[in-house]
Design a protein around this motif. Structure first.
Motif, PDB file in Angstrom:
ATOM      1  N   GLU A  62       0.861  -1.188   0.000  1.00  0.00           N
ATOM      2  CA  GLU A  62       0.000   0.000   0.000  1.00  0.00           C
ATOM      3  C   GLU A  62       0.893   1.232   0.000  1.00  0.00           C
ATOM      4  OE1 GLU A  62      -2.734   2.536  -0.316  1.00  0.00           O
ATOM      5  OE2 GLU A  62      -3.489   0.486  -0.071  1.00  0.00           O
ATOM      6  N   ARG A  63       0.853   1.992  -1.097  1.00  0.00           N
ATOM      7  CA  ARG A  63       1.750   3.149  -1.246  1.00  0.00           C
ATOM      8  C   ARG A  63       1.473   4.255  -0.242  1.00  0.00           C
ATOM      9  NH1 ARG A  63       3.011   5.060  -7.062  1.00  0.00           N
ATOM     10  NH2 ARG A  63       4.597   6.049  -5.809  1.00  0.00           N
ATOM     11  N   THR A  64       0.243   4.359   0.191  1.00  0.00           N
ATOM     12  CA  THR A  64      -0.133   5.422   1.126  1.00  0.00           C
ATOM     13  C   THR A  64       0.687   5.349   2.411  1.00  0.00           C
ATOM     14  OG1 THR A  64      -2.368   5.359   0.242  1.00  0.00           O
ATOM     15  CG2 THR A  64      -2.075   6.454   2.357  1.00  0.00           C
ATOM     16  N   VAL A  65       1.034   4.157   2.832  1.00  0.00           N
ATOM     17  CA  VAL A  65       1.759   3.984   4.094  1.00  0.00           C
ATOM     18  C   VAL A  65       3.172   4.557   4.019  1.00  0.00           C
ATOM     19  CG1 VAL A  65       2.821   1.714   3.816  1.00  0.00           C
ATOM     20  CG2 VAL A  65       1.909   2.370   6.023  1.00  0.00           C
ATOM     21  N   LEU A  66       3.681   4.776   2.831  1.00  0.00           N
ATOM     22  CA  LEU A  66       5.008   5.376   2.686  1.00  0.00           C
ATOM     23  C   LEU A  66       5.024   6.842   3.122  1.00  0.00           C
ATOM     24  CD1 LEU A  66       6.186   3.766  -0.667  1.00  0.00           C
ATOM     25  CD2 LEU A  66       6.935   3.212   1.652  1.00  0.00           C
ATOM     26  N   ALA A  67       3.857   7.371   3.437  1.00  0.00           N
ATOM     27  CA  ALA A  67       3.774   8.736   3.968  1.00  0.00           C
ATOM     28  C   ALA A  67       4.532   8.870   5.284  1.00  0.00           C
ATOM     29  CB  ALA A  67       2.322   9.143   4.166  1.00  0.00           C
ATOM     30  N   VAL A  68       4.780   7.762   5.962  1.00  0.00           N
ATOM     31  CA  VAL A  68       5.533   7.819   7.219  1.00  0.00           C
ATOM     32  C   VAL A  68       6.985   8.214   6.965  1.00  0.00           C
ATOM     33  CG1 VAL A  68       4.034   6.142   8.359  1.00  0.00           C
ATOM     34  CG2 VAL A  68       6.147   5.354   7.281  1.00  0.00           C
ATOM     35  N   LEU A  69       7.440   8.119   5.717  1.00  0.00           N
ATOM     36  CA  LEU A  69       8.817   8.473   5.373  1.00  0.00           C
ATOM     37  C   LEU A  69       8.938   9.887   4.814  1.00  0.00           C
ATOM     38  CD1 LEU A  69       9.953   5.145   3.695  1.00  0.00           C
ATOM     39  CD2 LEU A  69      10.405   5.932   6.028  1.00  0.00           C
ATOM     40  N   SER A  70       7.813  10.545   4.625  1.00  0.00           N
ATOM     41  CA  SER A  70       7.844  11.911   4.078  1.00  0.00           C
ATOM     42  C   SER A  70       7.062  12.819   5.012  1.00  0.00           C
ATOM     43  CB  SER A  70       7.246  11.926   2.674  1.00  0.00           C
ATOM     44  OG  SER A  70       5.859  11.634   2.727  1.00  0.00           O
ATOM     45  N   THR A  71       6.615  13.945   4.485  1.00  0.00           N
ATOM     46  CA  THR A  71       5.857  14.867   5.326  1.00  0.00           C
ATOM     47  C   THR A  71       4.518  14.280   5.747  1.00  0.00           C
ATOM     48  OG1 THR A  71       4.795  15.927   3.437  1.00  0.00           O
ATOM     49  CG2 THR A  71       6.886  16.880   4.222  1.00  0.00           C
ATOM     50  N   GLY A  72       3.907  13.494   4.891  1.00  0.00           N
ATOM     51  CA  GLY A  72       2.613  12.906   5.195  1.00  0.00           C
ATOM     52  C   GLY A  72       1.435  13.791   4.854  1.00  0.00           C
ATOM     53  N   TYR A  73       1.708  14.986   4.345  1.00  0.00           N
ATOM     54  CA  TYR A  73       0.617  15.908   4.035  1.00  0.00           C
ATOM     55  C   TYR A  73      -0.307  15.372   2.944  1.00  0.00           C
ATOM     56  CZ  TYR A  73       2.965  19.456   6.852  1.00  0.00           C
ATOM     57  OH  TYR A  73       3.538  20.149   7.881  1.00  0.00           O
ATOM     58  N   GLY A  74       0.219  14.527   2.057  1.00  0.00           N
ATOM     59  CA  GLY A  74      -0.612  13.945   1.007  1.00  0.00           C
ATOM     60  C   GLY A  74      -1.738  13.102   1.577  1.00  0.00           C
ATOM     61  N   VAL A  75      -1.472  12.423   2.675  1.00  0.00           N
ATOM     62  CA  VAL A  75      -2.503  11.613   3.320  1.00  0.00           C
ATOM     63  C   VAL A  75      -3.597  12.524   3.873  1.00  0.00           C
ATOM     64  CG1 VAL A  75      -2.972  10.014   5.209  1.00  0.00           C
ATOM     65  CG2 VAL A  75      -0.906   9.752   3.874  1.00  0.00           C
ATOM     66  N   LEU A  76      -3.185  13.656   4.457  1.00  0.00           N
ATOM     67  CA  LEU A  76      -4.176  14.594   4.979  1.00  0.00           C
ATOM     68  C   LEU A  76      -5.032  15.167   3.857  1.00  0.00           C
ATOM     69  CD1 LEU A  76      -2.175  16.615   7.656  1.00  0.00           C
ATOM     70  CD2 LEU A  76      -3.777  14.735   7.999  1.00  0.00           C
ATOM     71  N   GLN A  77      -4.398  15.526   2.750  1.00  0.00           N
ATOM     72  CA  GLN A  77      -5.159  16.058   1.615  1.00  0.00           C
ATOM     73  C   GLN A  77      -6.137  15.022   1.078  1.00  0.00           C
ATOM     74  OE1 GLN A  77      -1.923  17.297  -0.911  1.00  0.00           O
ATOM     75  NE2 GLN A  77      -2.145  19.439  -0.283  1.00  0.00           N
ATOM     76  N   GLU A  78      -5.678  13.799   0.974  1.00  0.00           N
ATOM     77  CA  GLU A  78      -6.550  12.727   0.498  1.00  0.00           C
ATOM     78  C   GLU A  78      -7.709  12.513   1.467  1.00  0.00           C
ATOM     79  OE1 GLU A  78      -7.774   9.963  -2.302  1.00  0.00           O
ATOM     80  OE2 GLU A  78      -6.051  11.296  -2.448  1.00  0.00           O
ATOM     81  N   GLY A  79      -7.425  12.570   2.759  1.00  0.00           N
ATOM     82  CA  GLY A  79      -8.471  12.408   3.761  1.00  0.00           C
ATOM     83  C   GLY A  79      -9.495  13.526   3.752  1.00  0.00           C
ATOM     84  N   LEU A  80      -9.073  14.712   3.342  1.00  0.00           N
ATOM     85  CA  LEU A  80      -9.996  15.846   3.272  1.00  0.00           C
ATOM     86  C   LEU A  80     -10.776  15.874   1.959  1.00  0.00           C
ATOM     87  CD1 LEU A  80      -7.739  18.617   4.832  1.00  0.00           C
ATOM     88  CD2 LEU A  80      -9.815  17.643   5.832  1.00  0.00           C
ATOM     89  N   GLN A  81     -10.128  15.502   0.859  1.00  0.00           N
ATOM     90  CA  GLN A  81     -10.775  15.587  -0.451  1.00  0.00           C
ATOM     91  C   GLN A  81     -11.598  14.351  -0.790  1.00  0.00           C
ATOM     92  OE1 GLN A  81      -7.443  16.422  -2.959  1.00  0.00           O
ATOM     93  NE2 GLN A  81      -7.419  18.598  -2.442  1.00  0.00           N
ATOM     94  N   ASN A  82     -11.058  13.178  -0.497  1.00  0.00           N
ATOM     95  CA  ASN A  82     -11.742  11.908  -0.781  1.00  0.00           C
ATOM     96  C   ASN A  82     -11.917  11.180   0.539  1.00  0.00           C
ATOM     97  OD1 ASN A  82     -11.499  12.481  -3.566  1.00  0.00           O
ATOM     98  ND2 ASN A  82      -9.467  11.574  -3.588  1.00  0.00           N
ATOM     99  N   GLU A  83     -12.897  11.619   1.314  1.00  0.00           N
ATOM    100  CA  GLU A  83     -12.989  11.195   2.701  1.00  0.00           C
ATOM    101  C   GLU A  83     -13.090   9.697   2.922  1.00  0.00           C
ATOM    102  OE1 GLU A  83     -15.857  13.993   4.326  1.00  0.00           O
ATOM    103  OE2 GLU A  83     -17.353  13.241   2.978  1.00  0.00           O
ATOM    104  N   LEU A  84     -13.543   8.948   1.973  1.00  0.00           N
ATOM    105  CA  LEU A  84     -13.682   7.505   2.172  1.00  0.00           C
ATOM    106  C   LEU A  84     -12.689   6.707   1.343  1.00  0.00           C
ATOM    107  CD1 LEU A  84     -17.573   7.367   2.270  1.00  0.00           C
ATOM    108  CD2 LEU A  84     -15.977   7.361   4.192  1.00  0.00           C
TER     109      LEU A  84
END
Length: 177
Positions: A62-84
């Motif tokens: 799961e590529r999303t989990v690689l956010a732990v190695l970067s800023t992680g802001y992409g996960v927040l944006q995804e959570g706000l724009q595509n909530e599910l």
């Protein structure tokens, strides 16, 4: 909405306590570690990379989990724009992974901040609570994205012990009160 919000109000300080204790525990561990001080951040970075790649393979690439190695802001944006778009389990994995990777990098003597990771940890944990309640009772939590924002504010306010300034900062970041 009060029940899920109350649960988030309980989760945020508990997670903040886990974060601060992990952070300072890892820092103390690296301080006691023998060897040259300059090599400790290298070890922290190696452990951080190993953890991130390990999570990637453990969670089925799961590529999303690689956010732990970067800023992680992409996960927040995804959570706000595509909530599910992300499951509660994935959001929690990112939150806990970010606790560990931030503790390893900064606790070992590496450079970095705590505000950005705090936003990611709080946003992901809030998003997990919102997504979980949306799945269980969609009418009660129609928009899990609001829990991402509440999680960001609640977690960092608890971790930094700065409730008023955190509310203002998160409100400014999201562009609306």
């Amino acid at each position: 909405l009060l029940g899920p919000s109350f649960l988030l109000a309980v989760v945020c300080p508990l997670l903040a306590m886990l974060y601060t204790r992990t952070f300072y525990g890892v820092h103390a561990l690296f301080k006691r570690l023998p060897g040259p001080r300059l090599l400790k951040p290298v070890l922290g970075a190696l452990l951080t990379g190993t953890l991130g790649v390990g999570m990637y393979f453990l969670l089925g690439r799961e590529r999303t989990v690689l956010a732990v190695l970067s800023t992680g802001y992409g996960v927040l944006q995804e959570g706000l724009q595509n909530e599910l778009a992300m499951s509660a389990g994935l959001l929690l994995a990112v939150a806990f992974g970010k606790i560990l990777t931030t503790s390893l990098t900064i606790g070992s003597g590496g450079s970095g901040g705590v505000f950005g990771p705090g936003m990611v940890i709080g946003g992901c944990s809030g998003g997990a609570v919102g997504t979980l309640f949306h799945q269980l009772w969609p009418g009660l939590v129609p928009h899990p994205a609001s829990f991402v924002i509440m999680g960001m504010a609640g977690f960092f306010a608890a971790a930094a012990k700065t409730p008023f300034s955190t509310l203002i900062i998160v409100s400014e970041m999201t562009g609306d009160y």
